[in-house]
Structures are given as structure tokens and as C-alpha cells.
Scaffold this motif. Structure first.
Motif, PDB file in Angstrom:
ATOM      1  N   ALA A  57       0.904  -0.990  -0.251  1.00 50.91           N
ATOM      2  CA  ALA A  57       0.124   0.002   0.061  1.00 50.91           C
ATOM      3  C   ALA A  57       0.956   1.455  -0.102  1.00 50.91           C
ATOM      4  O   ALA A  57       0.378   2.206  -1.116  1.00 50.91           O
ATOM      5  N   ALA A  58       2.121   1.011   0.693  1.00 47.87           N
ATOM      6  CA  ALA A  58       2.969   2.289   0.726  1.00 47.87           C
ATOM      7  C   ALA A  58       3.545   2.934  -0.438  1.00 47.87           C
ATOM      8  O   ALA A  58       3.779   3.631  -0.827  1.00 47.87           O
ATOM      9  N   LEU A  59       4.271   1.199  -1.693  1.00 50.00           N
ATOM     10  CA  LEU A  59       4.137   1.125  -2.834  1.00 50.00           C
ATOM     11  C   LEU A  59       3.212   2.159  -3.682  1.00 50.00           C
ATOM     12  O   LEU A  59       3.636   2.805  -4.408  1.00 50.00           O
ATOM     13  N   LEU A  60       2.837   1.970  -3.401  1.00 45.30           N
ATOM     14  CA  LEU A  60       1.369   2.266  -4.196  1.00 45.30           C
ATOM     15  C   LEU A  60       0.258   3.534  -3.839  1.00 45.30           C
ATOM     16  O   LEU A  60       0.804   4.213  -5.088  1.00 45.30           O
ATOM     17  N   VAL A  61       1.068   4.426  -2.748  1.00 50.64           N
ATOM     18  CA  VAL A  61       0.327   5.593  -2.565  1.00 50.64           C
ATOM     19  C   VAL A  61       1.760   6.164  -3.496  1.00 50.64           C
ATOM     20  O   VAL A  61       1.514   7.840  -3.472  1.00 50.64           O
ATOM     21  N   VAL A  62       2.850   6.057  -2.918  1.00 57.01           N
ATOM     22  CA  VAL A  62       3.990   6.554  -3.187  1.00 57.01           C
ATOM     23  C   VAL A  62       4.064   6.733  -4.954  1.00 57.01           C
ATOM     24  O   VAL A  62       4.087   7.679  -5.461  1.00 57.01           O
ATOM     25  N   ALA A  63       3.385   5.701  -6.339  1.00 56.74           N
ATOM     26  CA  ALA A  63       3.621   5.547  -7.479  1.00 56.74           C
ATOM     27  C   ALA A  63       2.607   6.456  -8.208  1.00 56.74           C
ATOM     28  O   ALA A  63       2.495   7.592  -8.479  1.00 56.74           O
ATOM     29  N   GLY A  64       1.304   6.400  -6.781  1.00 57.38           N
ATOM     30  CA  GLY A  64       0.165   7.894  -7.140  1.00 57.38           C
ATOM     31  C   GLY A  64       0.256   8.804  -6.773  1.00 57.38           C
ATOM     32  O   GLY A  64       0.104   9.792  -7.560  1.00 57.38           O
ATOM     33  N   ALA A  65       0.881   9.265  -5.744  1.00 56.94           N
ATOM     34  CA  ALA A  65       1.369  10.782  -5.493  1.00 56.94           C
ATOM     35  C   ALA A  65       2.457  11.546  -6.949  1.00 56.94           C
ATOM     36  O   ALA A  65       1.968  12.151  -7.087  1.00 56.94           O
ATOM     37  N   GLY A  66       2.879  10.339  -7.649  1.00 59.70           N
ATOM     38  CA  GLY A  66       4.098  10.943  -8.355  1.00 59.70           C
ATOM     39  C   GLY A  66       3.373  11.240  -8.822  1.00 59.70           C
ATOM     40  O   GLY A  66       4.224  12.200 -10.729  1.00 59.70           O
ATOM     41  N   PHE A  67       2.461   9.994 -10.216  1.00 57.45           N
ATOM     42  CA  PHE A  67       1.805  10.363 -11.275  1.00 57.45           C
ATOM     43  C   PHE A  67       1.014  11.255 -10.890  1.00 57.45           C
ATOM     44  O   PHE A  67       0.617  12.422 -11.771  1.00 57.45           O
TER      45      PHE A  67
END
Length: 108
Positions: free
Chosen positions: A10-20
Motif C-alpha cells: 500500500a505504501a508503494l502504491l501511494v508513492v506511485a500514485g502521488a508521483g503520477f
């Protein structure tokens, strides 16, 4: 063990979503005209929000939250392209011209 793995994912997905989402925001600020800004906001913004919805689903490990997150992703995937198309069409019909860097105008 499963909860810890879900937290990391979930942390990885949040970071990726924030990057996009950051890429979408930079595109809205830096691109030259309404049409390219709209493209950046609708594509990268929808991917960023979808990844954050997915992170919420993974982090919660609750069926009701997962269902709501998946419904949110489906709503984003269905509504974002339609709204971007309608906004671009309305802007074109109201006389908003693309920049000179745009070489093809299929609507003319």
C-alpha cells in the motif's frame, strides 16, 4: 505477516500514485495550451488517483472498503476520458485555438 506485506504494498502504491499526480500537476502548470494541459490532467491524474484507490483497498483488507475502492477506480476510468473529451470539445467550439506547436487539426 499478511498485514505487514499489505502495508508495504500500500505504501508503494501511494508513492506511485502521488508521483503520477505530481506529474499531472506539473503538466497542468507547464504545458502550453488547454488541450495539452487537459491531456496531462486526465491521463496522469486518473492513474494517480486510481493507484491511491488501489492502495486504500490493499491497506484496508476489508471487503466493503475493497469494493468501494474498485467502484471508485471504475468510475474514474469511465468518467475521466468522457469529461476530458467534452471539455476539449467545448473549448474548441468556443474558439480556443491550439498553440502553433500543434501541427494537426483534424476538426478543421
Amino acid at each position: 505477516m499478511i498485514e505487514e506485506l499489505a502495508s508495504y504494498l500500500a505504501a508503494l502504491l501511494v508513492v506511485a500514485g502521488a508521483g503520477f499526480s505530481l506529474i499531472a500537476a506539473i503538466g497542468v502548470l507547464r504545458l502550453p495550451d488547454l488541450y495539452t494541459r487537459l491531456h496531462a490532467a486526465s491521463k496522469a491524474g486518473a492513474i494517480g488517483a486510481g493507484l491511491i484507490f488501489l492502495a486504500v483497498a490493499v491497506a484496508s483488507l476489508d471487503g466493503a472498503v475493497i469494493l468501494r475502492s474498485l467502484l471508485g477506480i471504475i468510475f474514474l476510468l469511465l468518467s475521466t476520458p468522457v469529461s476530458a473529451h467534452l471539455l476539449a470539445r467545448a473549448a474548441y467550439r468556443s474558439g480556443e485555438a491550439p498553440t502553433a506547436a500543434t501541427t494537426v487539426d483534424d476538426l478543421q
